[in-house]
Motif scaffolding. Structure first.
Motif, short mmCIF file in Angstrom:
data_model
loop_
_atom_site.label_atom_id
_atom_site.label_comp_id
_atom_site.label_asym_id
_atom_site.label_seq_id
_atom_site.Cartn_x
_atom_site.Cartn_y
_atom_site.Cartn_z
N TYR A 1 0.83 -1.21 0.00
CA TYR A 1 0.00 0.00 0.00
C TYR A 1 0.87 1.25 0.00
O TYR A 1 0.60 2.20 -0.73
CB TYR A 1 -0.94 0.01 1.21
N PHE A 2 1.90 1.28 0.81
CA PHE A 2 2.78 2.44 0.87
C PHE A 2 3.45 2.69 -0.48
O PHE A 2 3.54 3.83 -0.93
CB PHE A 2 3.84 2.28 1.95
N HIS A 3 3.92 1.65 -1.13
CA HIS A 3 4.55 1.82 -2.44
C HIS A 3 3.56 2.31 -3.49
O HIS A 3 3.88 3.15 -4.32
CB HIS A 3 5.22 0.52 -2.88
N TRP A 4 2.34 1.79 -3.45
CA TRP A 4 1.31 2.25 -4.37
C TRP A 4 1.01 3.74 -4.14
O TRP A 4 0.93 4.52 -5.07
CB TRP A 4 0.04 1.42 -4.17
N TRP A 5 0.85 4.11 -2.85
CA TRP A 5 0.56 5.50 -2.49
C TRP A 5 1.70 6.42 -2.93
O TRP A 5 1.45 7.49 -3.50
CB TRP A 5 0.34 5.60 -0.99
N ARG B 1 1.69 6.89 -6.73
CA ARG B 1 0.64 7.82 -7.14
C ARG B 1 1.04 9.27 -6.85
O ARG B 1 0.80 10.16 -7.66
CB ARG B 1 -0.67 7.49 -6.42
N ARG B 2 1.60 9.53 -5.68
CA ARG B 2 2.02 10.89 -5.32
C ARG B 2 3.10 11.40 -6.26
O ARG B 2 3.06 12.56 -6.68
CB ARG B 2 2.53 10.93 -3.88
N GLN C 1 1.52 12.40 -9.48
CA GLN C 1 0.81 13.68 -9.35
C GLN C 1 1.79 14.85 -9.34
O GLN C 1 1.55 15.88 -9.97
CB GLN C 1 -0.01 13.70 -8.06
N TRP C 2 2.89 14.68 -8.60
CA TRP C 2 3.90 15.75 -8.54
C TRP C 2 4.51 16.01 -9.90
O TRP C 2 4.74 17.16 -10.28
CB TRP C 2 4.98 15.41 -7.53
N SER C 3 4.80 14.95 -10.65
CA SER C 3 5.42 15.14 -11.96
C SER C 3 4.44 15.78 -12.94
O SER C 3 4.84 16.63 -13.75
CB SER C 3 5.97 13.83 -12.50
N ASP C 4 3.16 15.42 -12.87
CA ASP C 4 2.16 16.06 -13.73
C ASP C 4 2.02 17.54 -13.40
O ASP C 4 1.97 18.40 -14.28
CB ASP C 4 0.79 15.38 -13.58
#
Length: 78
Positions: A15-19, A22-23, A26-29
């Motif tokens: 879960y931590f790796h998935w989260w 995703r973050r 989002q930061w790169s976008d």
């Protein structure tokens, strides 16, 4: 009890790796949108709106740079 600990820690790690993945996406976008704003505060706000619009419309990540570049070109100059 050993299996329970292994399952819980594995699930938490996944879960931590998935989260984190995703973050980082989002930061790169967001970074891409802000880099196209060229330091202009109004254009920065406009590009963040365009990024949110692209996400609502379901634009694929591979098409996102082209989408944002087109939005930057269409920005109404003051």
């Amino acid at each position: 009890m050993d299996y329970f600990i292994i399952v819980v820690t594995t699930a938490a790690g996944l879960y931590f790796h998935w989260w984190l993945f995703r973050r980082i996406r989002q930061w790169s976008d967001r970074d891409l949108a802000l880099s196209l704003a060229e330091g202009d505060a109004d254009k920065r706000r406009y590009m963040l709106e365009q990024l949110a619009r692209a996400q609502r419309e379901g634009v694929r990540r591979r098409d996102l740079p082209k989408y944002l570049e087109q939005a930057a070109v269409q920005y109404p100059a003051p």
